[in-house]
Every structure is written in structure tokens, then in C-alpha cells.
Design an enzyme around this catalytic site. Structure first.
Site, PDB file in Angstrom:
ATOM      1  N   ASN A  51       0.811  -1.226   0.000  1.00 39.88           N
ATOM      2  CA  ASN A  51       0.000   0.000   0.000  1.00 39.88           C
ATOM      3  C   ASN A  51       0.841   1.272   0.000  1.00 39.88           C
ATOM      4  OD1 ASN A  51       0.991  -0.226   2.548  1.00 39.88           O
ATOM      5  ND2 ASN A  51      -0.935   0.251   3.593  1.00 39.88           N
TER       6      ASN A  51
ATOM      7  N   ASP B  51       3.374   2.658   1.617  1.00 39.22           N
ATOM      8  CA  ASP B  51       3.810   3.522   2.728  1.00 39.22           C
ATOM      9  C   ASP B  51       5.276   3.223   3.092  1.00 39.22           C
ATOM     10  OD1 ASP B  51       3.593   1.092   3.942  1.00 39.22           O
ATOM     11  OD2 ASP B  51       2.216   1.727   5.526  1.00 39.22           O
TER      12      ASP B  51
ATOM     13  N   ASP C 231       5.346 -15.877  15.111  1.00 40.47           N
ATOM     14  CA  ASP C 231       6.435 -15.725  16.068  1.00 40.47           C
ATOM     15  C   ASP C 231       5.823 -15.526  17.448  1.00 40.47           C
ATOM     16  OD1 ASP C 231       9.090 -15.115  17.040  1.00 40.47           O
ATOM     17  OD2 ASP C 231       9.551 -14.359  15.035  1.00 40.47           O
TER      18      ASP C 231
ATOM     19  N   ASP D  98      10.263 -17.416  20.357  1.00 37.06           N
ATOM     20  CA  ASP D  98      11.334 -16.446  20.547  1.00 37.06           C
ATOM     21  C   ASP D  98      11.966 -16.525  21.945  1.00 37.06           C
ATOM     22  OD1 ASP D  98      12.525 -13.785  19.498  1.00 37.06           O
ATOM     23  OD2 ASP D  98      11.753 -13.202  21.454  1.00 37.06           O
TER      24      ASP D  98
ATOM     25  N   GLU E  37      13.852 -20.926  19.495  1.00 35.19           N
ATOM     26  CA  GLU E  37      15.148 -20.245  19.472  1.00 35.19           C
ATOM     27  C   GLU E  37      15.831 -20.507  20.813  1.00 35.19           C
ATOM     28  OE1 GLU E  37      16.906 -15.742  18.712  1.00 35.19           O
ATOM     29  OE2 GLU E  37      15.256 -16.053  20.105  1.00 35.19           O
TER      30      GLU E  37
ATOM     31  N   HIS F 172      16.821 -13.045  10.578  1.00 31.37           N
ATOM     32  CA  HIS F 172      16.733 -11.585  10.688  1.00 31.37           C
ATOM     33  C   HIS F 172      17.683 -11.009  11.737  1.00 31.37           C
ATOM     34  CE1 HIS F 172      14.493 -13.207  13.955  1.00 31.37           C
ATOM     35  NE2 HIS F 172      14.379 -12.016  14.507  1.00 31.37           N
ATOM     36  N   ASP F 173      18.400 -11.866  12.449  1.00 33.90           N
ATOM     37  CA  ASP F 173      19.353 -11.385  13.454  1.00 33.90           C
ATOM     38  C   ASP F 173      20.798 -11.541  12.986  1.00 33.90           C
ATOM     39  OD1 ASP F 173      17.353 -10.801  15.316  1.00 33.90           O
ATOM     40  OD2 ASP F 173      17.373 -12.832  16.116  1.00 33.90           O
TER      41      ASP F 173
HETATM   42  C1  GLC Z   1      15.103 -12.887  19.436  1.00 33.42           C
HETATM   43  C2  GLC Z   1      14.742 -12.273  18.103  1.00 33.42           C
HETATM   44  C3  GLC Z   1      15.360 -10.918  18.005  1.00 33.42           C
HETATM   45  C4  GLC Z   1      14.824 -10.068  19.128  1.00 33.42           C
HETATM   46  C5  GLC Z   1      15.002 -10.746  20.483  1.00 33.42           C
HETATM   47  C6  GLC Z   1      14.162 -10.088  21.532  1.00 33.42           C
HETATM   48  O1  GLC Z   1      16.457 -13.110  19.553  1.00 33.42           O
HETATM   49  O2  GLC Z   1      15.116 -13.123  17.066  1.00 33.42           O
HETATM   50  O3  GLC Z   1      15.134 -10.311  16.779  1.00 33.42           O
HETATM   51  O4  GLC Z   1      15.449  -8.825  19.122  1.00 33.42           O
HETATM   52  O5  GLC Z   1      14.621 -12.093  20.467  1.00 33.42           O
HETATM   53  O6  GLC Z   1      12.818 -10.405  21.354  1.00 33.42           O
HETATM   54 CA    CA Z   2       2.748  -1.063   3.622  1.00 33.20          CA
END
Ligand code: GLC
Ligand code: CA
Length: 582
Positions: free
Chosen positions: A28, A30, A103, A210, A267, A340-341
Site C-alpha cells: 500500500n 507507505d 512468532d 522467541d 530459538e 533476521h538477526d
Molecule cells: C530474538 C529475536 C530478536 C529479538 C530478540 C528479543 O532473539 O530473534 O530479533 O530482538 O529475540 O525479542
Molecule cells: Ca505497507
């Protein structure tokens, strides 16, 4: 292996794909990726062949840590869309045979969650005990622990000084906007189970869980030896994988996951291998866990970006073998290269000169390990790291902190920037590169500025370029998925035994997957030079004398050079090949 005993739980056959919704596709205009953006790209994912999507947090959140700070677990953050959009994503995915896992962030909430607001406002309310509030001592916070994102884990509560002048604090292992929940309080646990079951009832296939090995803290709250110029100490000794955490996890699994036919992938960094049985064994807490033992080899010291180093192939090989053998002994794994980390794997393992052949090799190494593989968005086209010239160009809180810490340790601004460029979590959070357009096709309108800067390499690396090119990295990933999921080698590649091949040549990582009378060799030359391997050396790892290479399933070169005794691999050549025992 006795086939009759093969345990074919549904999630073993999945191929996961992780989406960081903010950076996947903006439907959209943004500048922020959203749920409808994911729905629009489902056909792309279907074409790739993946069967399950892990969507990073999309719940209501002030976005201090991009959604890992949740203020309402029952609603969707408006920047991502609405609850209806989420339901539509789930059902549209289902139509294409794709499952969705969400998540689950239950170690902490946002400081804007109503429980925490109430806890702060009213010290007498029951919500105080939902979190970990403690009195400081001698004018200092309760302990000297450093938060994962810098500074003390303790944040002062204004206006609650006692008669001795000691302040009140709350605990946050991550940012101060992520107060840790008090899992010792049974009422908190019940509230969390309600959330889990609510979403499972909505038809999601499960969760990525997580930071779950942080939920138990050592009750003594003791100081630790200072290990940085900030005068603080890495906290994990008293906050990670603590004895007794099993009690919480048993209850969590019983009250939620086990009531559903769902999958969970947790995780659990630094979890000792001896404890895997409880976590992923028969009746374990989770279906599988992410093992980080070989994803952080580029840092000499865990938790310290400024200790970046080159990864040694031998060490990588040994860690992969150890991890696979452990997971095979106790249960099931979840192999991955990126998330993503983490920075992009291409640069992590091959530095700045990484190329397409390297990307295919890395894919081959990880994808055929035993477990449910997870691909991170953009990995399938070989996206790589950026180079930022100033710390102000970074978005991630962890990067900003790591930069300051490096300066504090006496590194120059240039050095500090180098470390952050290498290790920043922003590296994997740049917009997905769909085409060569101005904003990489990330927003529908190409003039829209994305929330985070592009890598700048989308003119070279993008989906559009690769989709119809049968030599592309995308095509390579598509082939790998097709091989694993369908056809005559599928059972072997999914359920087959993992057997390490310990070659004398430590530039090569090789392993075998074995199932009934099928044997498949995955062999990968990590050096830029030609390497030779004697087939008898491979045969030895399965206690045989002679083998003969047969069907070539994957090859990142056009040819393969071998006679009946020696296999010669070109620089960075990588193969998946069936072989026969003679
Ligand atoms: C996990 C996630 C990370 C986040 C952290 C705190 O390690 O993968 O991206 O910053 O937890 O929630
Ligand atoms: Ca968007």
C-alpha cells in the site's frame, strides 16, 4: 535404519521460509512491508516450492525492536494490516498448500502492554508481579548485568525510592521497552497459554518460539565479573538455559502445543547438547530447535560484535557434524543459514568477493542436512550485505549499541563502523529485491522510500533477473526443494540417516544421507582451488571399500570430473550425487 519405525511427523516434510514482514513487500505504498504484501507474493513462494512460512511478529507493537516488543497479542499492528488481512493470508496460503507459523514472543512484552502500564502506575496491583521488579542496593541497580542491546538490564522506576535511598527497578534482558515477564507467577503463565491457544485455534500451523530459553532467571540475582569498559557483565550465566526451566517448558507444551497437531521451532542459543533430549526428544517440549553453534563462528566472543573473525572451514565442518549427530540422536533439527538477526551468509563465509557459485554451494551444504530447512527471504537469490558509511544510516538498536561499545573499548570510529557493517542485523533486514527499479520493486510505486535503506545491489541481484534463468541461484534453490520434496530421492533426503564424511582435506565439507539402499553424497569445496578426493576415502566413512558415483542431482558447475578412483572438484564446486556401493 528400520523403515517401519520411521517416524513421519508432518513437519518433517516441510520446507520453511522466513519472512520479515517489514521488508518483504509493501502493498500500500507507505514504504513498510505488510501482510497483504505477503499474500500478493504467495505465488512467487509457491513457485519456489516452499511449504511453510514463518512470519516474524505482526502483533500490535511500538516497534522499538521491530515487533519483538508486543503491546497486544490479540491484534495486528496497523502498519502490517488488520486481523482480517492475517486471516486472508492464512487461507490464501492454505489454498496453495502453504502453512503459516507465527512468532511467539513470551519472554517479555512491550512496556506499552496494558499489564506493564498497570504495573508501573499502581505498585499495589497484581500486575506488579507479572514482571520482575527489584529494589536496588547501595545506590546501585540490583545487579551489574548488561542487557543484550546495551546498558544495564535494570531500568529505574521514577518516584519509588525507599527510606534508605534505594530506587526501584524492573528487569529487561533486551531493550528497556521490553520488560521481562515473571514466569514464576502462575497467573502470568496462564495468560500466556491463552494467547498461544487463541492463535492455534485460528488455524495457524504452529510457532517459532522467541528467546524461550531466557524465561527462567537465577533467583539469587548475583553480580558477575565485569567484562567490558561499560563496567557491566554479559548476563547469560544467570539468565539463559537456567536449571529448572524444564518445569516451565513442560507446562507450556502440555497446556498448549501438545493439544494441537502443531509444529514448534524454538530459538534456544547455547543450549547444551546433553539437554536436547528434553527439548526435542520423544515427547519433548518442541518439534525442533534452531542450533546456533555454527552461525556465530564469525565472532570470537559470543555477544561481542567487535570480535569479528574469518570462519574456518574445518571448524564449520566440525560444528555442523556435531550438531547434526546430536539432533539425530535425540530428535529433529531445523537447519538454516540466515535469519533476521544475522548478516547474510554469503559474506559471512566468503567475505566481500562472494559470488553466485558460493551462494549455490552454501545452499547445497545446509539444505540437505537432516531436519526441516528454513530459508530466509532473499537468500534464494543470493542477497548480500551492504556497506554503510555512517552509524546514522543504521536502524537496528543492537547495531547502535554495538557501535558505542566498540568505541568504549577503544576502537576507532572507522573500526567500529567496520564491525557493525559486518555484523549488523540490518544487513538481513533490507528490502527484498524484486527487480532493478528505483526501490527494488519493494513498494508498488517505485518512488516510495522504504523504511530502511536498500543494499544498493538490486540492479544486479533481484528476483526478476533470476526467475527465468535456469542457471540462477533461484533456480538452484527451486531444484533443491523439488529434489527434497518429490521424486525418488525424497525419502532419503528427508528421513535418511546423516553420516559425516571426515576427509583429510579440510577445505571440503561432505556428508552422506542414507536410506534403505539409497546413498547420497553432498560434497562441497570451500576453496577457490581445485581439490581431489579419493572415492575410497568417502567409502570408508560408511565402512565400505569401493563406491561408484551415479546420478548427479545437483552441480553448481556444468561438468564433473571423476574416474573410478578420484573425484576432482573445481574451485567452489558443490555436488549432490547418488552413489553405489560396489
Ligand atoms: C530474538 C529475536 C530478536 C529479538 C530478540 C528479543 O532473539 O530473534 O530479533 O530482538 O529475540 O525479542
Ligand atoms: Ca505497507
Amino acid at each position: 535404519m528400520d523403515t517401519k519405525k520411521l517416524d513421519k511427523k508432518w513437519w518433517k516434510k516441510e520446507v520453511g521460509y522466513q519472512i520479515y514482514p517489514r521488508s518483504f513487500y509493501d502493498s500500500n505504498n507507505d514504504g513498510i512491508g505488510d501482510l497483504n504484501g505477503i499474500t500478493e507474493k504467495l505465488d512467487y513462494l509457491k513457485n519456489l516450492g516452499i511449504t511453510l512460512i514463518w512470519v516474524c511478529p505482526i502483533f500490535k507493537s511500538p516497534m522499538d525492536d521491530n515487533g519483538y516488543d508486543i503491546s497486544d497479542y490479540y491484534d495486528v499492528n496497523p502498519e502490517f494490516g488488520t486481523k482480517e488481512d492475517l486471516e486472508r493470508l492464512i487461507s490464501e496460503a492454505e489454498k496453495r498448500g502453504i502453512k503459516i507459523i507465527l512468532d511467539l514472543v513470551i519472554n517479555h512484552t512491550s512496556d506499552e502492554h496494558e499489564w506493564f502500564l498497570e504495573a508501573l502506575k499502581n505498585p499495589e496491583s497484581k500486575y506488579r508481579n507479572y514482571y520482575i521488579f527489584k529494589r536496588g542496593k547501595n545506590g546501585l541497580p540490583p545487579t551489574n548485568w548488561r542487557s543484550h542491546f546495551g546498558g544495564s538490564v535494570w531500568e529505574k522506576v521514577e518516584g519509588e525510592v525507599d527510606e534508605n535511598g534505594n530506587e526501584m527497578y524492573y528487569l529487561h534482558l533486551f531493550t528497556k521497552k521490553q520488560p521481562d515477564l515473571n514466569w514464576e507467577n502462575p497467573e502470568v503463565r496462564q495468560e500466556l497459554y491463552k494467547i498461544v491457544n487463541y492463535w492455534l485455534e485460528k488455524g495457524i500451523a504452529g510457532f517459532r518460539v522467541d528467546a524461550i530459553n531466557s524465561i527462567k532467571k537465577d533467583k539469587d540475582y548475583l553480580d558477575l565479573p565485569v567484562d567490558g569498559a561499560d563496567g557491566l557483565a554479559h548476563n547469560i550465566k544467570y539468565t539463559l538455559n537456567q536449571p529448572g526451566i524444564e518445569g516451565f517448558l513442560t507446562e507450556l507444551a502440555e497446556k498448549t502445543f501438545k493439544k494441537y497437531n502443531c509444529m514448534t521451532v524454538a530459538e534456544t542459543p547455547l543450549l547444551e547438547y546433553e539437554r536436547y533430549s528434553d527439548f526435542i526428544g520423544e515427547g519433548g517440549f518442541f518439534s525442533m530447535i534452531f542450533d546456533f553453534s555454527y552461525s556465530d563462528l564469525d565472532m570470537a566472543k559470543e555477544g561481542f560484535y567487535y570480535s569479528v573473525q574469518d570462519v574456518k572451514v574445518r571448524e564449520l565442518r566440525n560444528k555442523i557434524f556435531e550438531s547434526q549427530l546430536t539432533q539425530q540422536k535425540y530428535g529433529w533439527g531445523a537447519p538454516f543459514l540466515e535469519n533476521h538477526d544475522l548478516p547474510r551468509s554469503l559474506n559471512k563465509f566468503f567475505g566481500e568477493k562472494a559470488n553466485e557459485t558460493n551462494a549455490k554451494l552454501l545452499g547445497n551444504v545446509f539444505f540437505f542436512l537432516r531436519g526441516t530447512p528454513f530459508i530466509y527471504q532473499g537468500q534464494e537469490i543470493g542477497m548480500d550485505n551492504f556497506v554503510r558509511n555512517d552509524i546514522s544510516e543504521f536502524d537496528d538498536i543492537a547495531s547502535k549499541d554495538q557501535y558505542q561499545r566498540a568505541l568504549g573499548e577503544g576502537f576507532s570510529p572507522k573500526e567500529a563502523l567496520y564491525f557493525v557493517n559486518k555484523r549488523s542485523r540490518d544487513n538481513s533486514r533490507t528490502p527484498m529485491q524484486w527487480d532493478e527499479g528505483k526501490n527494488a520493486g519493494f513498494s508498488e510505486d517505485e518512488n516510495i522510500k522504504s523504511w530502511i535503506k536498500l543494499t544498493g545491489r538490486h540492479t544486479v541481484t533481484n528476483v526478476k533477473n533470476q526467475l527465468n534463468d535456469e542457471d540462477s541461484i533461484f533456480a538452484h534453490y527451486k531444484n533443491m526443494i523439488e529434489l527434497r520434496q518429490n521424486g525418488k530421492y525424497s525419502d532419503c533426503l528427508i528421513y535418511g540417516e546423516f553420516i559425516p564424511v571426515l576427509l583429510k582435506n579440510d577445505k571440503i565439507i561432505a556428508y552422506i544421507r542414507k536410506y534403505e539402499n539409497q546413498n547420497i553424497l553432498c560434497i562441497n569445496n570451500f576453496s577457490d582451488k581445485k581439490q581431489q578426493v579419493e572415492l575410497s576415502e568417502i567409502a570408508k566413512s560408511i565402512s565400505e571399500k569401493e563406491i561408484k558415483l551415479a546420478d548427479i542431482l545437483i552441480n553448481n558447475y556444468k561438468n564433473i570430473e571423476n574416474d573410478s578412483e578420484v573425484l576432482a572438484l573445481e574451485g567452489y564446486q558443490s555436488l549432490l550425487v547418488e552413489f553405489q556401493i560396489l
